[in-house]
Design a protein around this motif. Sequence first.
Motif, PDB file in Angstrom:
ATOM      1  N   LYS A 208      24.443  15.954   2.836  1.00 19.97           N
ATOM      2  CA  LYS A 208      24.515  14.713   3.639  1.00 19.97           C
ATOM      3  C   LYS A 208      25.198  13.848   4.247  1.00 19.97           C
ATOM      4  O   LYS A 208      24.259  13.111   4.542  1.00 19.97           O
ATOM      5  N   GLY A 209      26.333  14.969   4.860  1.00 18.96           N
ATOM      6  CA  GLY A 209      27.088  14.668   5.213  1.00 18.96           C
ATOM      7  C   GLY A 209      26.551  14.803   6.836  1.00 18.96           C
ATOM      8  O   GLY A 209      26.675  14.081   7.689  1.00 18.96           O
ATOM      9  N   MET A 210      26.284  15.891   6.710  1.00 24.98           N
ATOM     10  CA  MET A 210      25.122  16.481   8.255  1.00 24.98           C
ATOM     11  C   MET A 210      23.973  15.400   8.703  1.00 24.98           C
ATOM     12  O   MET A 210      23.537  15.099   9.359  1.00 24.98           O
ATOM     13  N   ILE A 211      23.383  15.623   7.043  1.00 19.00           N
ATOM     14  CA  ILE A 211      22.292  14.250   7.620  1.00 19.00           C
ATOM     15  C   ILE A 211      22.521  12.957   8.113  1.00 19.00           C
ATOM     16  O   ILE A 211      21.983  12.049   9.074  1.00 19.00           O
ATOM     17  N   GLU A 212      23.525  12.478   7.533  1.00 21.02           N
ATOM     18  CA  GLU A 212      24.333  11.220   8.561  1.00 21.02           C
ATOM     19  C   GLU A 212      24.842  11.255   9.876  1.00 21.02           C
ATOM     20  O   GLU A 212      24.319  10.972  10.863  1.00 21.02           O
ATOM     21  N   LEU A 213      24.745  13.006  10.003  1.00 21.53           N
ATOM     22  CA  LEU A 213      25.632  13.326  11.793  1.00 21.53           C
ATOM     23  C   LEU A 213      24.012  13.338  12.728  1.00 21.53           C
ATOM     24  O   LEU A 213      24.413  12.302  13.269  1.00 21.53           O
ATOM     25  N   GLU A 214      23.116  13.515  12.419  1.00 19.81           N
ATOM     26  CA  GLU A 214      21.659  14.079  12.925  1.00 19.81           C
ATOM     27  C   GLU A 214      21.753  12.765  13.044  1.00 19.81           C
ATOM     28  O   GLU A 214      20.812  12.430  14.149  1.00 19.81           O
ATOM     29  N   GLN A 215      21.963  11.542  11.725  1.00 20.82           N
ATOM     30  CA  GLN A 215      20.875  10.255  12.345  1.00 20.82           C
ATOM     31  C   GLN A 215      21.679  10.119  13.896  1.00 20.82           C
ATOM     32  O   GLN A 215      20.752   9.182  13.988  1.00 20.82           O
ATOM     33  N   LYS A 216      22.993  10.478  14.324  1.00 22.35           N
ATOM     34  CA  LYS A 216      23.362   9.899  14.616  1.00 22.35           C
ATOM     35  C   LYS A 216      23.120  10.348  15.859  1.00 22.35           C
ATOM     36  O   LYS A 216      22.900   9.607  17.060  1.00 22.35           O
ATOM     37  N   MET A 217      22.926  11.520  15.796  1.00 26.32           N
ATOM     38  CA  MET A 217      22.604  12.411  17.311  1.00 26.32           C
ATOM     39  C   MET A 217      21.259  12.312  17.575  1.00 26.32           C
ATOM     40  O   MET A 217      20.958  12.336  18.797  1.00 26.32           O
ATOM     41  N   LEU A 218      20.260  12.266  17.036  1.00 27.70           N
ATOM     42  CA  LEU A 218      19.229  13.092  17.292  1.00 27.70           C
ATOM     43  C   LEU A 218      18.700  11.786  18.205  1.00 27.70           C
ATOM     44  O   LEU A 218      17.539  12.565  18.955  1.00 27.70           O
ATOM     45  N   PRO A 219      18.682  10.266  18.703  1.00 28.78           N
ATOM     46  CA  PRO A 219      17.931   9.375  18.968  1.00 28.78           C
ATOM     47  C   PRO A 219      18.109   9.939  20.468  1.00 28.78           C
ATOM     48  O   PRO A 219      17.227  10.040  21.847  1.00 28.78           O
ATOM     49  N   GLU A 220      20.020  10.775  21.037  1.00 34.17           N
ATOM     50  CA  GLU A 220      19.973  11.029  21.798  1.00 34.17           C
ATOM     51  C   GLU A 220      19.490  12.749  22.410  1.00 34.17           C
ATOM     52  O   GLU A 220      19.284  12.758  23.874  1.00 34.17           O
ATOM     53  N   MET A 221      19.397  13.027  21.478  1.00 33.75           N
ATOM     54  CA  MET A 221      19.121  14.611  21.587  1.00 33.75           C
ATOM     55  C   MET A 221      17.089  14.888  22.120  1.00 33.75           C
ATOM     56  O   MET A 221      16.849  15.300  22.808  1.00 33.75           O
ATOM     57  N   LEU A 222      16.839  14.073  21.117  1.00 32.72           N
ATOM     58  CA  LEU A 222      15.045  13.765  21.689  1.00 32.72           C
ATOM     59  C   LEU A 222      14.768  13.149  23.141  1.00 32.72           C
ATOM     60  O   LEU A 222      14.006  13.682  23.476  1.00 32.72           O
ATOM     61  N   LYS A 223      16.213  13.098  24.177  1.00 33.49           N
ATOM     62  CA  LYS A 223      15.776  12.127  25.425  1.00 33.49           C
ATOM     63  C   LYS A 223      14.782  13.378  25.716  1.00 33.49           C
ATOM     64  O   LYS A 223      14.769  13.035  26.990  1.00 33.49           O
ATOM     65  N   ASN A 224      15.770  14.685  25.656  1.00 33.86           N
ATOM     66  CA  ASN A 224      15.702  16.080  26.897  1.00 33.86           C
ATOM     67  C   ASN A 224      14.665  16.798  25.971  1.00 33.86           C
ATOM     68  O   ASN A 224      15.224  18.267  26.369  1.00 33.86           O
ATOM     69  N   SER A 225      14.350  17.153  24.385  1.00 35.50           N
ATOM     70  CA  SER A 225      14.023  17.793  23.798  1.00 35.50           C
ATOM     71  C   SER A 225      12.841  18.874  24.017  1.00 35.50           C
ATOM     72  O   SER A 225      13.619  20.075  24.262  1.00 35.50           O
ATOM     73  N   THR A 226      12.014  18.268  25.017  1.00 40.41           N
ATOM     74  CA  THR A 226      10.861  19.529  25.315  1.00 40.41           C
ATOM     75  C   THR A 226      11.478  20.195  26.366  1.00 40.41           C
ATOM     76  O   THR A 226      11.494  21.332  26.376  1.00 40.41           O
TER      77      THR A 226
END
Length: 444
Positions: free
Chosen positions: A134-152
């Motif tokens: 659940k700590g990793m879920i919380e971390l992902e929620q913070k990181m994913l918006p930035e990671m999605l910018k160039n995920s392709t």
Amino acid sequence: MKSSDHNISRKDFLKGSAWAVAGFTLLPGIMTASPFFKDKNISAKGKISLKNVRLETGFTYEDGEVVATKTDLFCVEVENGKITKVAPNQPSAKGVDAKGFLMLPAFKDMHIHLDKTFYGDKWQAVRKRTGGIKGMIELEQKMLPEMLKNSTFKAEKMIELLQSKGTSYARSHVNIEPTSKLQSLKNLQKALDNKKQGFGAELVAFPQHGVFYTDSAPYLKEAAKMDVDFIGGVDPFNVDGNIEKVVDFTVQLALDNNKGIDIHLHETGESGLKTVEYLIKKVNENPALKGKTYLSHCFILAKLEASRQEEVAEKLAEAHIGIVSTIPFGRLVMPIPTLYKHNVTVLTGNDSIVDHWNTFGTGSVLEKANLMAQVYGYSTEFALSRSLKLATGNVLPLDDKGTQQWPKAGDPANFVLLNASCSAEAVSRISNVESLVHQGNVVF
């Protein structure tokens, strides 16, 4: 690759390739051509002929034990994405000279997350973890918006890494949750479309943040109607607190949309075993899911007594539920030999390459086969040759009796050429991949 190599135009590069002369597209972006691509004596446009291809033909026995693998050189013809002919070698024949390199089935990475990675971006090591999953879920929620910018872009770079290691097919889990919504899926589908000539994939709609813990259910229902192949899941008890509710939802969604199931199960306590048993029960109640259901990791199997491992393996086999293992080592030793003994389908993958979960993935599933051979003592010629199936999605050149079964006319033209004398050596030495062909397209 030298910096000057980037200055050559794709058109000029293709002009110098024997594959291009043969009517094939050499897909750009990975490597320059290997030396055996220089022969330009290709006669028929739209197909390719190879000579001096090393293929396995049988085993050599001493006192009933396999002590060596027989090979010979062959001519192999490919047309319209299929192998059309395998014939005795003609050294003087026109065609691409494979230089005696060993042809093996192309590799398959059957557990990876192409949608979220640092690969292709700046280096980042794993941060100290707190709060469990659940700590990793919380971390992902913070990181994913930035990671999605160039995920392709990063997914494409990771696909190129896999291709360079001989892999032309993957099963990729893709985040479906309220933070990414369906964007992670759409970005990955764009990358796969860009790479479709040289790479194939099947997708798992993966509720990384729990089905109900973060209300991912509506997004999963939407994703299930899109171009995905499996409905995923993760630790139903630890994340969502209810095994039956999560598995019931997953099973029904898969049935309603004619999808398979692939659930991450890291739980090593009682809840892990209960999840395995409940999934077996549900699949037996719904035979349409047999052969289409998998448990990834399934670490609970490593914690069971040997007799219990045998019992569960037998039940998994009866339900046609496969195990996708990343072949962990250390304190967790998975009972892979027991699974094989009971004919449970076993697959593998790199899982993470370089991301916030793990940084040790190399992209090589041949390395996974090598690791399995080391962990379980598969050091004989026969055992090493059988270990190759972990990298190829259970396709082997020779059957257990040494009869040649691959390649044959009509097989998909998905193969690698390696600098190895036989598959046992390839596994033992993690031999270099010299070339990859996917559906008749030369990737490198």
